[in-house]
Design a protein around this motif. Sequence first.
Motif, PDB file in Angstrom:
ATOM      1  N   UNK A 199       0.968  -1.202   0.049  1.00 57.24           N
ATOM      2  CA  UNK A 199       0.040   0.049   0.084  1.00 57.24           C
ATOM      3  C   UNK A 199       0.914   1.107   0.184  1.00 57.24           C
ATOM      4  N   UNK A 200       0.420   2.107  -0.537  1.00 56.60           N
ATOM      5  CA  UNK A 200       1.145   3.595  -0.530  1.00 56.60           C
ATOM      6  C   UNK A 200       0.649   4.575   0.520  1.00 56.60           C
ATOM      7  N   UNK A 201       1.501   5.042   1.290  1.00 57.47           N
ATOM      8  CA  UNK A 201       1.224   5.893   2.410  1.00 57.47           C
ATOM      9  C   UNK A 201       2.171   7.103   2.709  1.00 57.47           C
ATOM     10  N   UNK A 202       1.960   8.166   2.265  1.00 55.80           N
ATOM     11  CA  UNK A 202       3.001   9.251   2.500  1.00 55.80           C
ATOM     12  C   UNK A 202       4.209   9.000   1.852  1.00 55.80           C
ATOM     13  N   UNK A 203       3.792   8.557   0.583  1.00 55.78           N
ATOM     14  CA  UNK A 203       5.027   8.501  -0.442  1.00 55.78           C
ATOM     15  C   UNK A 203       5.765   7.147  -0.158  1.00 55.78           C
ATOM     16  N   UNK A 204       5.529   6.298   0.778  1.00 53.34           N
ATOM     17  CA  UNK A 204       6.263   5.020   1.018  1.00 53.34           C
ATOM     18  C   UNK A 204       5.423   3.787   0.611  1.00 53.34           C
ATOM     19  N   UNK A 205       6.139   2.991   0.272  1.00 54.63           N
ATOM     20  CA  UNK A 205       5.676   1.428  -0.106  1.00 54.63           C
ATOM     21  C   UNK A 205       5.558   0.816   1.428  1.00 54.63           C
ATOM     22  N   UNK A 206       4.138   0.178   1.869  1.00 59.03           N
ATOM     23  CA  UNK A 206       4.189  -0.566   2.904  1.00 59.03           C
ATOM     24  C   UNK A 206       3.680  -1.963   2.787  1.00 59.03           C
ATOM     25  N   UNK A 207       4.462  -2.803   3.243  1.00 61.59           N
ATOM     26  CA  UNK A 207       4.007  -4.177   2.728  1.00 61.59           C
ATOM     27  C   UNK A 207       2.721  -4.605   3.158  1.00 61.59           C
ATOM     28  N   UNK A 208       1.829  -5.297   2.427  1.00 59.35           N
ATOM     29  CA  UNK A 208       0.547  -6.140   2.871  1.00 59.35           C
ATOM     30  C   UNK A 208       0.784  -7.582   2.810  1.00 59.35           C
ATOM     31  N   UNK A 209       1.089  -7.874   1.682  1.00 58.35           N
ATOM     32  CA  UNK A 209       1.063  -9.372   1.386  1.00 58.35           C
ATOM     33  C   UNK A 209       1.995 -10.102   2.170  1.00 58.35           C
ATOM     34  N   UNK A 210       3.214  -9.529   2.616  1.00 58.28           N
ATOM     35  CA  UNK A 210       4.220  -9.958   3.513  1.00 58.28           C
ATOM     36  C   UNK A 210       3.598 -10.329   4.716  1.00 58.28           C
ATOM     37  N   UNK A 211       2.830  -9.284   5.242  1.00 58.58           N
ATOM     38  CA  UNK A 211       2.109  -9.609   6.609  1.00 58.58           C
ATOM     39  C   UNK A 211       0.937 -10.555   6.511  1.00 58.58           C
TER      40      UNK A 211
END
Length: 665
Positions: A199-211
């Motif tokens: 997911x994209x939040x504040x210009x950063x890629x944050x993992x979802x599938x890995x979680x």
Amino acid sequence: MTTASSPIESVLVENRVFPAPAEFAAKARISGMEQYQALCAEAERDYEGFWARLARENVVWSKPFTEVLDSSNPPFFRWFADGELNASANCLDKHMGTAVEHKTAIIFEADGGEVTKVSYRELLDRVSQFANALKAQGVQKGDRVLIYMPMTIEGVVAMQACARLGATHSVVFGGFSAKAVQERIVDVGAVAVITSNYQMRGGKELPLKAIVDDALALGGCEGVRHVFVYERTATACAMVQGRDKTFGEILAGQSTDCAPVAVGAEHPLFILYTSGSTGKPKGVQHCTGGYVLWAKQTMEWTFDVRPEDVFWCTADIGWITGHTYVAYGPLAAGATQIVFEGVPTFPHAGRFWQMIERHGCSIFYTAPTAIRSLIKAADSDQAVHPSNWNLSSLRLLGSVGEPINPEAWMWYYKNVGGERCPIVDTFWQTENGGHVISPMPGATPLVPGSCTLPLPGIKAAIVDETGHELPDGAGGLLVISKPWPSMIRNIWGDPERFKKSYFPAELGGQIYLAGDGAVRSEDRGYFRITGRIDDVLNVSGHRMGTMEIESALVAKTDLVAEAAVVGRPDDLTGEAICAFVVLKRGRPSGEEARQIAKELRDWVAKEIGPIAKPKDIRFGDNLPKTRSGKIMRRLLRSIAKGEAITQDTSTLENPAILDQLAQAN
């Protein structure tokens, strides 16, 4: 039932009153208090007939109901039980062949500012195609599907596709940890997970599938046959052969025509987990018929939504507000809505105001936490003040998630609404399905900080611990004395907890206990919410059980011997988490205390999610306990607030500990 966190507290008298603007009232669906009172009188005269009329006017039934309310087995009330419908058809199919078919349904603005628009026709095609893909993978009516997605069009499509098939969805907020995801997968018995690579939040890629992968590796998730992955970004993620498939793979060759599956009105549409005071999250079960009715009706009553409106609810689909006022209500009402992926402060704290101007937003619905953070930003940097943008498209503002303090209300009213937009301060909960106490903007005179009056048909009252109604001006327990169609139906898999939590025997077993304290003003009978009556914290509109956070702290077995968590008022988040911790080693101080506090915050973020990180952590040699070993949380609340201890401490085993815990690290 406990009233330990003092729902009955002094409330500042608020004398400012703002009548419904004449221009707004003249065009409103409900114009003037006489119309509001007429609806209330109709419900009073013929309660079942009132709800039956609304259900026939607001819902498209594939099989009309003949029964209205079945109260033969309280508190397991049933509404319209012999009727059949489909929630997705009530949001999409019913608009086909009308002026709404080619109207914009969603204006999606991505974190980076990219804008995508889809019409109702296009959205129906996408939902139908995705429903066919799920069906081809074996998902069917009655299955539970866990959704762990970013705020995208695809998230709404996933929810609607499940509803189209009669599969029950359970959405988990994208900020929750692997453990939180795993607990919900296990409890709900999910057969599939729908997620995204990132997911994209504040210009950063944050993992979802890995979680999700980490969650499934924790065990107990053997029922999950498939993981469907939306490729939000170009960055690759690990895929498990045979189990994991991308959206592209499952959508290939699927038709955009999928007949909606008719379900009974009481069929579970979704299960949404909310925190409880006993540690284990509660799976709030909502039905299809009553929920769809109230989602649409409140769009019309509370928001006075009109065909030309551009509606924007800033909530995430992981919360009930995002369910009712993003995924279902606006679509059932045929509205154009904004869906926003990002955060209000990126790339600058004027993002909300910029988007209102860009998209011509006319109804804006957000949380007091967001408002307070943007007040703070505007005070420190005039470049992000709302006055820098043209907000003339706005005609209505809303507040949701927690009580809004009067001064934040006034700032919102003046600086965002230009003193011309009514503010609907909405009170409701995950368990309510939609608004229960809220102004009707064309009728109700507004008082800053008050959610004003119950909506027609909602029998709200304030009672004492024995269920006796209290006079105006006296604080007590907020209850709803009659069942209503969109109410919680059960706690998934735990009917005894459902009865104990919401229909306690002390109140007769048939009255809904909201879990909040409230007081009604003596002049108008307006409701003001005064706080939780149990140990559930409300941080930025997100409810979390103190027991969950305590359990996470104590799970740090190499370090923590004991922990107690309380809330304290916070200007930004409404309530802040304060943890009192006893270590298995000596009480730390100075830099060591700060390092351990950071370690514990990071640990809680990993176990539950970043929203649960304690703002304050204090260390003691012990916790304040009675001689019988009960932690005296009322004393900890006073310490957390920085108050002098004035309560009776005669039962306290170790009074000296209070001075120790009062010292900030």
